[in-house]
Scaffold this motif. Structure first.
Motif, PDB file in Angstrom:
ATOM      1  N   LEU A   1       0.827  -1.208   0.000  1.00  0.00           N
ATOM      2  CA  LEU A   1       0.000   0.000   0.000  1.00  0.00           C
ATOM      3  C   LEU A   1       0.863   1.261   0.000  1.00  0.00           C
ATOM      4  CD1 LEU A   1      -2.823  -0.987   2.507  1.00  0.00           C
ATOM      5  CD2 LEU A   1      -3.007  -0.692   0.041  1.00  0.00           C
ATOM      6  N   GLY A   2       1.952   1.220   0.743  1.00  0.00           N
ATOM      7  CA  GLY A   2       2.871   2.363   0.750  1.00  0.00           C
ATOM      8  C   GLY A   2       3.516   2.574  -0.609  1.00  0.00           C
ATOM      9  N   HIS A   3       3.886   1.477  -1.260  1.00  0.00           N
ATOM     10  CA  HIS A   3       4.477   1.552  -2.598  1.00  0.00           C
ATOM     11  C   HIS A   3       3.476   2.151  -3.588  1.00  0.00           C
ATOM     12  CE1 HIS A   3       6.374   0.324  -6.332  1.00  0.00           C
ATOM     13  NE2 HIS A   3       5.359  -0.467  -6.612  1.00  0.00           N
ATOM     14  N   GLY A   4       2.252   1.668  -3.540  1.00  0.00           N
ATOM     15  CA  GLY A   4       1.223   2.198  -4.433  1.00  0.00           C
ATOM     16  C   GLY A   4       0.863   3.638  -4.118  1.00  0.00           C
ATOM     17  N   GLY A   5       0.801   3.969  -2.836  1.00  0.00           N
ATOM     18  CA  GLY A   5       0.493   5.349  -2.448  1.00  0.00           C
ATOM     19  C   GLY A   5       1.574   6.323  -2.862  1.00  0.00           C
ATOM     20  N   LEU A   6       2.823   5.902  -2.718  1.00  0.00           N
ATOM     21  CA  LEU A   6       3.933   6.758  -3.143  1.00  0.00           C
ATOM     22  C   LEU A   6       3.933   6.922  -4.663  1.00  0.00           C
ATOM     23  CD1 LEU A   6       6.254   8.298  -1.829  1.00  0.00           C
ATOM     24  CD2 LEU A   6       7.690   6.297  -2.170  1.00  0.00           C
ATOM     25  N   GLY A   7       3.637   5.838  -5.371  1.00  0.00           N
ATOM     26  CA  GLY A   7       3.533   5.929  -6.828  1.00  0.00           C
ATOM     27  C   GLY A   7       2.404   6.850  -7.257  1.00  0.00           C
ATOM     28  N   LEU A   8       1.266   6.762  -6.572  1.00  0.00           N
ATOM     29  CA  LEU A   8       0.140   7.641  -6.893  1.00  0.00           C
ATOM     30  C   LEU A   8       0.483   9.097  -6.595  1.00  0.00           C
ATOM     31  CD1 LEU A   8      -2.782   7.958  -7.820  1.00  0.00           C
ATOM     32  CD2 LEU A   8      -3.477   7.581  -5.451  1.00  0.00           C
TER      33      LEU A   8
ATOM     34  N   ALA B   1       1.646   1.724 -15.792  1.00  0.00           N
ATOM     35  CA  ALA B   1       2.242   0.890 -14.743  1.00  0.00           C
ATOM     36  C   ALA B   1       1.403   0.942 -13.473  1.00  0.00           C
ATOM     37  CB  ALA B   1       3.672   1.345 -14.450  1.00  0.00           C
ATOM     38  N   PHE B   2       0.902   2.135 -13.131  1.00  0.00           N
ATOM     39  CA  PHE B   2       0.080   2.259 -11.925  1.00  0.00           C
ATOM     40  C   PHE B   2      -1.236   1.493 -12.078  1.00  0.00           C
ATOM     41  CE2 PHE B   2      -3.188   4.266  -9.361  1.00  0.00           C
ATOM     42  CZ  PHE B   2      -2.614   4.166  -8.110  1.00  0.00           C
ATOM     43  N   LEU B   3      -1.901   1.684 -13.202  1.00  0.00           N
ATOM     44  CA  LEU B   3      -3.177   0.988 -13.406  1.00  0.00           C
ATOM     45  C   LEU B   3      -2.979  -0.521 -13.497  1.00  0.00           C
ATOM     46  CD1 LEU B   3      -4.954   3.410 -15.881  1.00  0.00           C
ATOM     47  CD2 LEU B   3      -5.419   3.073 -13.456  1.00  0.00           C
ATOM     48  N   GLY B   4      -1.896  -0.941 -14.150  1.00  0.00           N
ATOM     49  CA  GLY B   4      -1.604  -2.375 -14.216  1.00  0.00           C
ATOM     50  C   GLY B   4      -1.303  -2.956 -12.849  1.00  0.00           C
ATOM     51  N   GLY B   5      -0.540  -2.222 -12.048  1.00  0.00           N
ATOM     52  CA  GLY B   5      -0.250  -2.692 -10.695  1.00  0.00           C
ATOM     53  C   GLY B   5      -1.501  -2.765  -9.843  1.00  0.00           C
ATOM     54  N   ALA B   6      -2.360  -1.758  -9.965  1.00  0.00           N
ATOM     55  CA  ALA B   6      -3.606  -1.770  -9.196  1.00  0.00           C
ATOM     56  C   ALA B   6      -4.501  -2.931  -9.634  1.00  0.00           C
ATOM     57  CB  ALA B   6      -4.333  -0.436  -9.364  1.00  0.00           C
ATOM     58  N   LEU B   7      -4.548  -3.182 -10.940  1.00  0.00           N
ATOM     59  CA  LEU B   7      -5.381  -4.277 -11.438  1.00  0.00           C
ATOM     60  C   LEU B   7      -4.802  -5.636 -11.057  1.00  0.00           C
ATOM     61  CD1 LEU B   7      -7.733  -5.310 -13.230  1.00  0.00           C
ATOM     62  CD2 LEU B   7      -6.124  -5.261 -15.134  1.00  0.00           C
ATOM     63  N   PHE B   8      -3.502  -5.826 -11.321  1.00  0.00           N
ATOM     64  CA  PHE B   8      -2.898  -7.131 -11.052  1.00  0.00           C
ATOM     65  C   PHE B   8      -2.821  -7.444  -9.566  1.00  0.00           C
ATOM     66  CE2 PHE B   8      -0.581  -6.959 -15.292  1.00  0.00           C
ATOM     67  CZ  PHE B   8      -1.425  -7.885 -15.866  1.00  0.00           C
ATOM     68  N   PHE B   9      -2.294  -6.507  -8.789  1.00  0.00           N
ATOM     69  CA  PHE B   9      -1.998  -6.814  -7.393  1.00  0.00           C
ATOM     70  C   PHE B   9      -3.105  -6.407  -6.436  1.00  0.00           C
ATOM     71  CE2 PHE B   9       2.182  -5.830  -9.433  1.00  0.00           C
ATOM     72  CZ  PHE B   9       2.478  -7.146  -9.706  1.00  0.00           C
TER      73      PHE B   9
ATOM     74  N   TRP C   1       5.791 -12.990 -13.560  1.00  0.00           N
ATOM     75  CA  TRP C   1       5.664 -12.254 -14.819  1.00  0.00           C
ATOM     76  C   TRP C   1       4.939 -10.926 -14.611  1.00  0.00           C
ATOM     77  CZ3 TRP C   1       0.814 -11.027 -16.381  1.00  0.00           C
ATOM     78  CH2 TRP C   1      -0.243 -11.810 -15.905  1.00  0.00           C
ATOM     79  N   ALA C   2       3.987 -10.882 -13.691  1.00  0.00           N
ATOM     80  CA  ALA C   2       3.271  -9.632 -13.425  1.00  0.00           C
ATOM     81  C   ALA C   2       4.169  -8.640 -12.687  1.00  0.00           C
ATOM     82  CB  ALA C   2       2.010  -9.912 -12.615  1.00  0.00           C
ATOM     83  N   ILE C   3       4.984  -9.144 -11.779  1.00  0.00           N
ATOM     84  CA  ILE C   3       5.912  -8.270 -11.046  1.00  0.00           C
ATOM     85  C   ILE C   3       6.931  -7.664 -12.001  1.00  0.00           C
ATOM     86  CG2 ILE C   3       7.735  -8.248  -9.297  1.00  0.00           C
ATOM     87  CD1 ILE C   3       6.141 -10.409  -7.804  1.00  0.00           C
ATOM     88  N   VAL C   4       7.502  -8.495 -12.870  1.00  0.00           N
ATOM     89  CA  VAL C   4       8.516  -8.015 -13.814  1.00  0.00           C
ATOM     90  C   VAL C   4       7.895  -7.060 -14.838  1.00  0.00           C
ATOM     91  CG1 VAL C   4      10.098  -8.745 -15.642  1.00  0.00           C
ATOM     92  CG2 VAL C   4      10.029  -9.988 -13.485  1.00  0.00           C
ATOM     93  N   GLY C   5       6.710  -7.366 -15.312  1.00  0.00           N
ATOM     94  CA  GLY C   5       6.047  -6.479 -16.270  1.00  0.00           C
ATOM     95  C   GLY C   5       5.711  -5.125 -15.667  1.00  0.00           C
ATOM     96  N   HIS C   6       5.178  -5.136 -14.462  1.00  0.00           N
ATOM     97  CA  HIS C   6       4.846  -3.893 -13.763  1.00  0.00           C
ATOM     98  C   HIS C   6       6.109  -3.076 -13.489  1.00  0.00           C
ATOM     99  CE1 HIS C   6       3.158  -1.222 -10.730  1.00  0.00           C
ATOM    100  NE2 HIS C   6       4.015  -1.684  -9.841  1.00  0.00           N
ATOM    101  N   GLY C   7       7.137  -3.743 -13.010  1.00  0.00           N
ATOM    102  CA  GLY C   7       8.385  -3.044 -12.709  1.00  0.00           C
ATOM    103  C   GLY C   7       9.089  -2.531 -13.946  1.00  0.00           C
ATOM    104  N   GLY C   8       9.071  -3.305 -15.010  1.00  0.00           N
ATOM    105  CA  GLY C   8       9.713  -2.867 -16.252  1.00  0.00           C
ATOM    106  C   GLY C   8       9.033  -1.656 -16.858  1.00  0.00           C
ATOM    107  N   LEU C   9       7.715  -1.650 -16.830  1.00  0.00           N
ATOM    108  CA  LEU C   9       6.968  -0.506 -17.352  1.00  0.00           C
ATOM    109  C   LEU C   9       7.219   0.740 -16.505  1.00  0.00           C
ATOM    110  CD1 LEU C   9       5.010  -0.008 -19.679  1.00  0.00           C
ATOM    111  CD2 LEU C   9       3.147  -0.530 -18.125  1.00  0.00           C
ATOM    112  N   ALA C  10       7.231   0.568 -15.191  1.00  0.00           N
ATOM    113  CA  ALA C  10       7.493   1.703 -14.303  1.00  0.00           C
ATOM    114  C   ALA C  10       8.929   2.201 -14.460  1.00  0.00           C
ATOM    115  CB  ALA C  10       7.224   1.305 -12.855  1.00  0.00           C
ATOM    116  N   LEU C  11       9.872   1.287 -14.600  1.00  0.00           N
ATOM    117  CA  LEU C  11      11.266   1.696 -14.784  1.00  0.00           C
ATOM    118  C   LEU C  11      11.437   2.483 -16.080  1.00  0.00           C
ATOM    119  CD1 LEU C  11      14.210   1.604 -13.859  1.00  0.00           C
ATOM    120  CD2 LEU C  11      14.437  -0.530 -15.122  1.00  0.00           C
ATOM    121  N   ALA C  12      10.789   2.034 -17.140  1.00  0.00           N
ATOM    122  CA  ALA C  12      10.856   2.781 -18.402  1.00  0.00           C
ATOM    123  C   ALA C  12      10.285   4.187 -18.225  1.00  0.00           C
ATOM    124  CB  ALA C  12      10.098   2.025 -19.492  1.00  0.00           C
TER     125      ALA C  12
END
Length: 117
Positions: A37-44, A77-85, A96-107
């Protein structure tokens, strides 16, 4: 420091926290649910800072087009993370969801770096 640079640093901190969560998940270490939740809140918060920075700049601002690409990547990345996790994989998070979410956010963070500096 201008607002877009603040957005970069907040999102970079969220990305570092996400890397930490990914490493904990890979090592199968249990962690409190508020870490996610902290990770998502900081991202938001970083995403909203970026949106506000682009909004108050106005149409005549000299923001590079990369800032808008970063917004698109980070928003996805935020919407994908919210949907997936948050909805689909609440308990067992597939790698695969962790790597996809992280790769998109890193880009998005890398593109935002080049737009902010």
């Amino acid at each position: 420091m201008v607002l877009i640079q603040w957005a970069f640093w907040v999102l970079a901190a969220a990305a570092a926290g996400g890397l930490f969560l990914g490493l904990l998940s890979k090592r199968k270490v249990r962690y409190p649910s508020w870490f996610g939740l902290g990770h998502g809140g900081l991202g938001l918060a970083g995403l909203m800072t970026l949106v506000y920075a682009l909004y108050i700049a106005g149409p005549e601002a000299a923001f590079p087009q990369a800032a808008f690409w970063a917004l698109g990547l980070l928003g996805a990345a935020f919407l994908g993370g919210a949907l997936f996790f948050g909805v689909l994989f609440r308990q067992a998070k597939p790698w695969w969801a962790i790597v996809g979410h992280g790769g998109l956010a890193l880009a998005g963070v890398v593109v935002l770096f080049f737009a902010a500096y």
